[in-house]
Design a protein around this motif. Structure first.
Motif, PDB file in Angstrom:
ATOM      1  N   GLY A 116     -68.242 -95.501  51.944  1.00  0.00           N
ATOM      2  CA  GLY A 116     -69.005 -96.487  51.206  1.00  0.00           C
ATOM      3  C   GLY A 116     -69.950 -95.897  50.187  1.00  0.00           C
ATOM      4  N   PRO A 117     -70.853 -96.728  49.663  1.00  0.00           N
ATOM      5  CA  PRO A 117     -71.729 -96.300  48.563  1.00  0.00           C
ATOM      6  C   PRO A 117     -72.977 -95.563  49.033  1.00  0.00           C
ATOM      7  CG  PRO A 117     -72.088 -98.598  49.029  1.00  0.00           C
ATOM      8  CD  PRO A 117     -71.001 -98.143  49.968  1.00  0.00           C
ATOM      9  N   MET A 118     -72.831 -94.568  49.886  1.00  0.00           N
ATOM     10  CA  MET A 118     -73.985 -93.804  50.339  1.00  0.00           C
ATOM     11  C   MET A 118     -73.959 -92.406  49.737  1.00  0.00           C
ATOM     12  SD  MET A 118     -72.908 -92.947  54.211  1.00  0.00           S
ATOM     13  CE  MET A 118     -72.487 -91.247  54.504  1.00  0.00           C
ATOM     14  N   PHE A 119     -75.099 -91.741  49.796  1.00  0.00           N
ATOM     15  CA  PHE A 119     -75.191 -90.378  49.280  1.00  0.00           C
ATOM     16  C   PHE A 119     -75.538 -89.436  50.412  1.00  0.00           C
ATOM     17  CE2 PHE A 119     -75.559 -92.633  45.308  1.00  0.00           C
ATOM     18  CZ  PHE A 119     -74.737 -91.869  44.504  1.00  0.00           C
ATOM     19  N   PRO A 120     -75.024 -88.229  50.438  1.00  0.00           N
ATOM     20  CA  PRO A 120     -74.128 -87.681  49.418  1.00  0.00           C
ATOM     21  C   PRO A 120     -72.746 -88.311  49.506  1.00  0.00           C
ATOM     22  CG  PRO A 120     -74.331 -86.126  51.221  1.00  0.00           C
ATOM     23  CD  PRO A 120     -75.286 -87.259  51.513  1.00  0.00           C
ATOM     24  N   LYS A 121     -72.112 -88.394  48.375  1.00  0.00           N
ATOM     25  CA  LYS A 121     -70.748 -88.911  48.307  1.00  0.00           C
ATOM     26  C   LYS A 121     -69.825 -87.725  48.552  1.00  0.00           C
ATOM     27  CE  LYS A 121     -68.217 -92.334  45.905  1.00  0.00           C
ATOM     28  NZ  LYS A 121     -68.576 -93.645  45.538  1.00  0.00           N
ATOM     29  N   PHE A 122     -68.972 -87.850  49.536  1.00  0.00           N
ATOM     30  CA  PHE A 122     -68.130 -86.732  49.943  1.00  0.00           C
ATOM     31  C   PHE A 122     -67.046 -86.448  48.916  1.00  0.00           C
ATOM     32  CE2 PHE A 122     -69.999 -88.245  53.877  1.00  0.00           C
ATOM     33  CZ  PHE A 122     -70.442 -87.064  54.428  1.00  0.00           C
ATOM     34  N   PRO A 123     -66.526 -85.218  48.900  1.00  0.00           N
ATOM     35  CA  PRO A 123     -65.433 -84.893  47.980  1.00  0.00           C
ATOM     36  C   PRO A 123     -64.205 -85.758  48.286  1.00  0.00           C
ATOM     37  CG  PRO A 123     -66.263 -82.907  49.060  1.00  0.00           C
ATOM     38  CD  PRO A 123     -66.917 -84.074  49.721  1.00  0.00           C
ATOM     39  N   PHE A 124     -63.312 -85.839  47.318  1.00  0.00           N
ATOM     40  CA  PHE A 124     -62.074 -86.576  47.536  1.00  0.00           C
ATOM     41  C   PHE A 124     -61.280 -85.921  48.663  1.00  0.00           C
ATOM     42  CE2 PHE A 124     -62.670 -87.566  42.907  1.00  0.00           C
ATOM     43  CZ  PHE A 124     -62.952 -88.896  43.093  1.00  0.00           C
ATOM     44  N   PRO A 125     -60.570 -86.718  49.453  1.00  0.00           N
ATOM     45  CA  PRO A 125     -59.774 -86.145  50.539  1.00  0.00           C
ATOM     46  C   PRO A 125     -58.581 -85.343  50.009  1.00  0.00           C
ATOM     47  CG  PRO A 125     -59.383 -88.497  50.374  1.00  0.00           C
ATOM     48  CD  PRO A 125     -60.488 -88.175  49.412  1.00  0.00           C
ATOM     49  N   SER A 126     -58.004 -84.555  50.869  1.00  0.00           N
ATOM     50  CA  SER A 126     -56.888 -83.698  50.461  1.00  0.00           C
ATOM     51  C   SER A 126     -55.673 -84.507  50.007  1.00  0.00           C
ATOM     52  CB  SER A 126     -56.504 -82.749  51.589  1.00  0.00           C
ATOM     53  OG  SER A 126     -56.066 -83.486  52.711  1.00  0.00           O
ATOM     54  N   SER A 127     -55.556 -85.750  50.423  1.00  0.00           N
ATOM     55  CA  SER A 127     -54.436 -86.572  49.958  1.00  0.00           C
ATOM     56  C   SER A 127     -54.490 -86.775  48.445  1.00  0.00           C
ATOM     57  CB  SER A 127     -54.430 -87.929  50.667  1.00  0.00           C
ATOM     58  OG  SER A 127     -55.639 -88.617  50.409  1.00  0.00           O
ATOM     59  N   ILE A 128     -55.675 -86.689  47.866  1.00  0.00           N
ATOM     60  CA  ILE A 128     -55.845 -86.815  46.417  1.00  0.00           C
ATOM     61  C   ILE A 128     -55.876 -85.444  45.748  1.00  0.00           C
ATOM     62  CG2 ILE A 128     -57.477 -87.538  44.620  1.00  0.00           C
ATOM     63  CD1 ILE A 128     -58.237 -89.879  46.408  1.00  0.00           C
ATOM     64  N   SER A 129     -56.521 -84.480  46.380  1.00  0.00           N
ATOM     65  CA  SER A 129     -56.782 -83.193  45.728  1.00  0.00           C
ATOM     66  C   SER A 129     -55.735 -82.113  45.963  1.00  0.00           C
ATOM     67  CB  SER A 129     -58.139 -82.667  46.182  1.00  0.00           C
ATOM     68  OG  SER A 129     -58.138 -82.418  47.571  1.00  0.00           O
ATOM     69  N   SER A 130     -54.846 -82.279  46.927  1.00  0.00           N
ATOM     70  CA  SER A 130     -53.949 -81.182  47.309  1.00  0.00           C
ATOM     71  C   SER A 130     -52.960 -80.803  46.210  1.00  0.00           C
ATOM     72  CB  SER A 130     -53.198 -81.529  48.594  1.00  0.00           C
ATOM     73  OG  SER A 130     -52.404 -82.679  48.398  1.00  0.00           O
ATOM     74  N   TYR A 131     -52.457 -81.776  45.456  1.00  0.00           N
ATOM     75  CA  TYR A 131     -51.453 -81.469  44.438  1.00  0.00           C
ATOM     76  C   TYR A 131     -52.031 -80.584  43.336  1.00  0.00           C
ATOM     77  CZ  TYR A 131     -47.701 -82.015  41.051  1.00  0.00           C
ATOM     78  OH  TYR A 131     -46.694 -81.761  40.156  1.00  0.00           O
ATOM     79  N   ILE A 132     -53.162 -80.991  42.777  1.00  0.00           N
ATOM     80  CA  ILE A 132     -53.762 -80.210  41.691  1.00  0.00           C
ATOM     81  C   ILE A 132     -54.263 -78.858  42.212  1.00  0.00           C
ATOM     82  CG2 ILE A 132     -56.078 -81.218  41.859  1.00  0.00           C
ATOM     83  CD1 ILE A 132     -56.167 -81.115  38.764  1.00  0.00           C
ATOM     84  N   SER A 133     -54.780 -78.827  43.436  1.00  0.00           N
ATOM     85  CA  SER A 133     -55.266 -77.564  44.004  1.00  0.00           C
ATOM     86  C   SER A 133     -54.132 -76.571  44.238  1.00  0.00           C
ATOM     87  CB  SER A 133     -56.002 -77.822  45.317  1.00  0.00           C
ATOM     88  OG  SER A 133     -57.153 -78.598  45.098  1.00  0.00           O
TER      89      SER A 133
END
Length: 172
Positions: A116-133
């Protein structure tokens, strides 16, 4: 990493990866920096929002909100795949570009988030970041806010729409 040469930080905000014009301008910018001769280490800090349409940034109980959040994750994942293809094209033209470039992705206030809209906002999960990484070296998906060290300097990045909050809480 400890690299020799000078350091340049490029900070971009509201990088709408779902708009073709944004991707075209990013490619032009990356090619421009890649064409500069010399021993320069580039750090590209791309801050969200990464989707131009409002996404479900909080996990609500309604099933329609959960479906919207899931669709935002899928759309964001596809957008990062498009960005990866763009960076690979630039790398094909300028082979040294990705070796001396660092890419940092900071989620924006409207980007989908599990908690949700709380801080700190966590990094995107690996389902989003794994391809580019997996395809582009030196990529980091960080929290919002975050502290980044570039050479001997430290900078803080905090992506939030503070002006809207000031207007909402102002007294006339």
């Amino acid at each position: 990493k400890n690299l020799t040469g000078s350091y340049v930080a490029v900070v971009l905000s509201q990088v709408y990866l779902d708009q073709l014009s944004t991707l075209e301008r990013l490619e032009k910018m990356f090619k421009g920096y890649a064409a500069i001769p010399g021993n320069v280490n580039y750090t590209f800090i791309l801050c969200g929002n990464f989707l131009s349409s409002g996404s479900a940034s909080s996990l609500e109980s309604s099933s329609s909100s959960q479906i919207k959040n899931l669709n935002s994750y899928k759309k964001l994942s596809n957008c990062f795949e498009d960005l990866t293809k763009l960076l690979l094209r630039v790398k094909g033209t300028f082979s040294n570009f990705n070796k001396r470039s660092f890419f940092i992705f900071v989620p924006g206030p409207q980007d989908p988030c599990i908690f949700g809209p709380m801080f700190p906002k966590f990094p995107f999960p690996s389902s989003i970041s794994s391809y580019i990484s997996s395809k582009i070296p030196n990529t980091s998906f960080v929290s919002n806010p975050c502290r980044i060290r570039i050479g001997s300097k430290q900078i803080w990045i905090f992506r939030q729409d503070l002006f809207q909050k000031f207007l909402r809480h102002s007294i006339y």
